[in-house]
Scaffold this active site. Structure first.
Site, short mmCIF file in Angstrom:
data_model
loop_
_atom_site.label_atom_id
_atom_site.label_comp_id
_atom_site.label_asym_id
_atom_site.label_seq_id
_atom_site.Cartn_x
_atom_site.Cartn_y
_atom_site.Cartn_z
N ARG A 72 10.56 -4.71 -12.23
CA ARG A 72 10.00 -3.65 -13.08
C ARG A 72 10.22 -3.94 -14.56
NH1 ARG A 72 11.40 1.68 -9.46
NH2 ARG A 72 9.52 1.53 -8.19
N LYS A 233 4.51 8.07 8.41
CA LYS A 233 4.00 9.42 8.70
C LYS A 233 2.62 9.69 8.13
CE LYS A 233 7.40 11.72 7.04
NZ LYS A 233 8.39 12.68 6.63
N GLY A 385 5.63 0.81 -1.60
CA GLY A 385 6.87 0.03 -1.67
C GLY A 385 7.05 -0.89 -0.47
N GLY A 408 4.34 6.32 -5.27
CA GLY A 408 3.75 7.66 -5.32
C GLY A 408 2.51 7.71 -6.20
P1 ADP Z 1 4.63 2.25 2.02
O1 ADP Z 1 5.99 2.27 1.34
O2 ADP Z 1 4.03 0.88 2.02
O3 ADP Z 1 3.71 3.31 1.49
P2 ADP Z 1 5.57 3.92 4.16
O4 ADP Z 1 6.80 4.24 3.37
O5 ADP Z 1 4.58 4.98 4.34
O6 ADP Z 1 4.88 2.60 3.55
O7 ADP Z 1 5.98 3.45 5.61
C1 ADP Z 1 6.88 2.41 5.84
C2 ADP Z 1 7.78 2.72 7.00
O8 ADP Z 1 7.03 3.04 8.15
C3 ADP Z 1 8.63 1.53 7.37
O9 ADP Z 1 9.99 1.87 7.18
C4 ADP Z 1 8.32 1.31 8.84
O10 ADP Z 1 9.45 0.97 9.60
C5 ADP Z 1 7.76 2.64 9.27
N1 ADP Z 1 6.91 2.49 10.46
C6 ADP Z 1 5.83 1.73 10.61
N2 ADP Z 1 5.34 1.81 11.86
C7 ADP Z 1 6.15 2.66 12.54
C8 ADP Z 1 6.17 3.15 13.88
N3 ADP Z 1 5.27 2.76 14.77
N4 ADP Z 1 7.16 4.01 14.20
C9 ADP Z 1 8.07 4.40 13.31
N5 ADP Z 1 8.10 3.97 12.03
C10 ADP Z 1 7.16 3.11 11.65
MG MG Z 2 7.72 3.48 1.65
#
Ligand code: ADP
Ligand code: MG
Length: 428
Positions: A72, A233, A385, A408
């Site tokens: 960053r 989620k 992230g 975010g």
């Molecule tokens: P990003 O940071 O790229 O936006 P998120 O924070 O929304 O992504 O999601 C990442 C998390 O989702 C990871 O910690 C991963 O382990 C979890 N994840 C992905 N697939 C599953 C699953 N099938 N069941 C539970 N957790 C999951």
């Molecule tokens: Mg994340």
């Protein structure tokens, strides 16, 4: 405290009676959405000026104030160097962590000043207070081209409250304001939004790069436009799904959130992460014609009784998740189908891993898809992230056209929301 006159809000251009063509009209609306029309530091004269820059120096800190990852800080260097080279007094401000409105030196930015000094190869002054007499004196004594970092903005609760007096105190330190903190652009705080009402306000290079990178996909994507949304989620990304379903040609769903959709289709997902309070929303979404046409869900899944037992993992279809099992990754048929779509795409947006990629045995869906995206010909954008972490893990960052630095903020941007920190800047 110096009294500063509030900058007049720019008058809205009065609508002339001349009719605009339809394409011109959409162009204008889209500019409003993406903020691509905002002035940058190259559009104003910074020489001889005191320029206050909101950067995102919210770096992960280890024990003994050790900076664990300085990306960053590095990301802000183009703007800082430009201001140094153009003979401005460079005043940097940021937050670090969550000190919750009180002075807590655990969250001091002083180690960042030292690190920045090493990166720039020149002294960086540090002010132990972000407002008041100390920064004023230091700034008065600075020469053009000097750099100063202010202490953590969030030592004051007024920062996150977007307090007008606090914003004007920050503004009183400078002649111009630059926002280069994309990571906080979705928040209306004193240093991201409030201050822009008191000073001429423009974007720095990092913010501009983000607005162009993601904005291009939202404003004027080359088709086919394929979006891949995953992560834990569905509730985190409802806005993103609804918006991308409108503008993308295909929406590929993976990760934990796919389970809620599969459950909404009537499959028994057993112990998989299913958000029961989102089932109705998912059912309704699946009933839309646009979803029938565009939305793809996994056709096979890697399931296990828990995420620490990958050896006992099985490959199943969504209708056959064994009792007591949970889905932790997408299967090879899904990877292939999704990769085919990615290969055909001219624009690709990816946010959210396809599985629990941090765990051995459940990383294949995410890593294979990361490779497909990196090797695809289309313009690729990766935000979030964990998705960016997966790209770095697979050493593919150099093959992605735009990697977003703001979690975010990129989600809000992809959801079609206006970013307050961008809206507050001057229009071109
Ligand atoms: P990003 O940071 O790229 O936006 P998120 O924070 O929304 O992504 O999601 C990442 C998390 O989702 C990871 O910690 C991963 O382990 C979890 N994840 C992905 N697939 C599953 C699953 N099938 N069941 C539970 N957790 C999951
Ligand atoms: Mg994340």
């Amino acid at each position: 405290m110096a009294v500063i006159r509030k900058r007049e809000k720019p008058e809205k251009s009065k609508s002339k009676k001349t009719k605009k063509s339809k394409s011109e009209m959409t162009q204008i609306n889209k500019n409003e959405i993406t903020g691509i029309n905002k002035k940058t530091i190259e559009d104003i004269n910074v020489s001889g000026k005191r320029v206050i820059v909101r950067v995102d120096f919210n770096v992960p800190m280890g024990a003994n104030h050790q900076i664990m990852d300085d990306s960053r800080i590095r990301a802000a260097l183009p703007t800082i160097n430009y201001l140094i080279e153009h003979d401005a007094k460079v005043i940097l401000m940021s937050h670090l962590g969550r000190p919750k409105g009180i002075v807590n030196l655990e969250f001091s930015l002083e180690p960042v000043a030292l690190h920045l000094s090493n990166l720039l190869g020149k002294a960086v002054f540090f002010s132990r207070d972000c407002v008041g007499e100390e920064p004023k004196k230091l700034i008065a004594n600075m020469k053009m081209g000097d750099v100063l970092l202010l202490e953590n903005l969030r030592f004051y609760s007024m920062e996150e409250k977007n307090d007008a007096i606090f914003a004007s105190q920050l503004a009183s330190l400078a002649d111009l304001y630059v926002n280069d903190a994309f990571g906080t652009a979705h928040r209306a705080h004193a240093s991201t939004e409030g201050i822009a009402h008191y000073l001429p306000a423009v974007s720095g290079f990092l913010l501009e790069k983000e607005l162009k990178g993601i904005g291009t996909a939202l404003q004027n994507p080359d088709h086919p436009f394929v979006a891949i949304i995953g992560g834990a989620k569905v509730s985190d990304k409802i806005g993103v799904i609804e918006n991308l379903l409108k503008i993308a040609d295909k929406l590929l769903i993976g990760g934990g959130m796919a389970n809620t959709f599969l459950a909404a289709q009537g499959h028994d997902m057993q112990k998989s992460l299913v958000e029961s309070e989102r089932l109705e929303w998912a059912k309704e979404m699946l009933s839309w014609d646009i979803a029938k046409e565009k939305l793809l869900l996994p056709s096979d899944l890697v399931v296990a009784s828990n995420m620490d037992s990958p050896d006992a993992a099985k490959l199943v279809t969504p209708e056959a998740v064994p009792e007591g099992f949970a889905a932790f990754d997408i299967g090879p048929k899904t990877i292939e189908a999704y990769s085919e779509e990615v290969k055909k795409a001219k624009t690709i947006v990816w946010n959210g891993p396809m599985g629990v990629f941090e765990k051995k045995g459940f990383e294949k869906g995410t890593i294979d898809l990361a490779h497909s995206i990196a090797n695809a010909e289309g313009f690729s954008i990766v935000g979030g992230g964990d998705s960016v972490a997966a790209i770095n893990l697979a050493r593919l960052a150099s093959k992605i056209d735009h990697t977003s630095t703001g979690g975010g903020a990129s989600l809000d941007f992809l959801a079609g929301k206006k970013l307050p920190g961008v809206e507050a800047l001057l229009n071109k």
